[in-house]
Write a protein that holds these residues in place. Sequence first.
Motif: not given
Length: 305
Positions: A200-218
């Motif tokens: 398992p290598y999670s796209l949901e936990m991936n900082d690219t998805i988190v920051y660049n796609v989902n645009l969440v805060s740190p």
Amino acid sequence: MARDPGFYDYLPYDDRRPPIRWPGGARVAFWVAPNVEFYELNPPRNPARAPWARPAPDVQNYSYRDYGNRVGFWRMLDAMKRCNMRGSVSLNVAVCEHHPEVIEACAENGWEFYSHGTYNTRYLMGMTEAQERAVIQDSIDTIKKHTGQKLDGWLAPALTYTERTMDLVAEMGLTYVCDLFHDDQPGPVRVKKGKLTSIPYSLEMNDTIVYNVNLVSPRRYADILKRQFDRLYAEGEKSGTVMCIPLHPYLIGQPYRLAAFEEALSYITSHDKVWLATGREIAAHYNEHYHDAFAAAALPVGEAP
């Protein structure tokens, strides 16, 4: 038309046998996968995909990613050292030539190296079998030459594949892949030769998805990581789970993001019954103890209940 990619069979999560037991009675096998990458300013053209969003030379996007090897990597490395966490490097192997100091720092800290292709701007789709074999062999040879390590893991460059990729990496002696995002436990991959496991290598936990796609805060990212861990830790009491944090130094190494990441990493690594592992170690344990039993119990997707 094919219903699924055909890389894996179906085994319900709720009642898998035998239950997975990680070393030391750990509930969660936890690994961190920094993507240490190199993006060419003006790479060879691939007819299926353009490497940059802007016209060449795309100095803006090139330099944004170059920040990772110049600055962000070193911040990330220090944070992981403070939490006694080794990395499993998803490596564009050209970095060995472009930034040997980065490779040396990883090796000195006992990190694993697995392949993320040659450059992140050169894609597998459209390659002939001979060309794809050459890319895999170059990864095997380059990692051995610069680190002394055997190559065991594969994550396709920019997540690009051919229909042969899984068969080829297994035939050429690799033991695990990270390109399948279908489970929270390792699982057998269907290949013609050899034994290959999906880790398992999670796209949901991936900082690219988190920051660049989902645009969440740190701060929100830290909360996401903790919540992911808490659920997997609870479920891991019954049968061991895997948690991965895939990282990109140009993202996680930004000054305002680092503290939240380190907070979450410290939270996870401070728990008992957590195996602080590498991808290679997880794959080796699973392949020895569970791969064959899980493969025998699973059903082809078309025959799933």
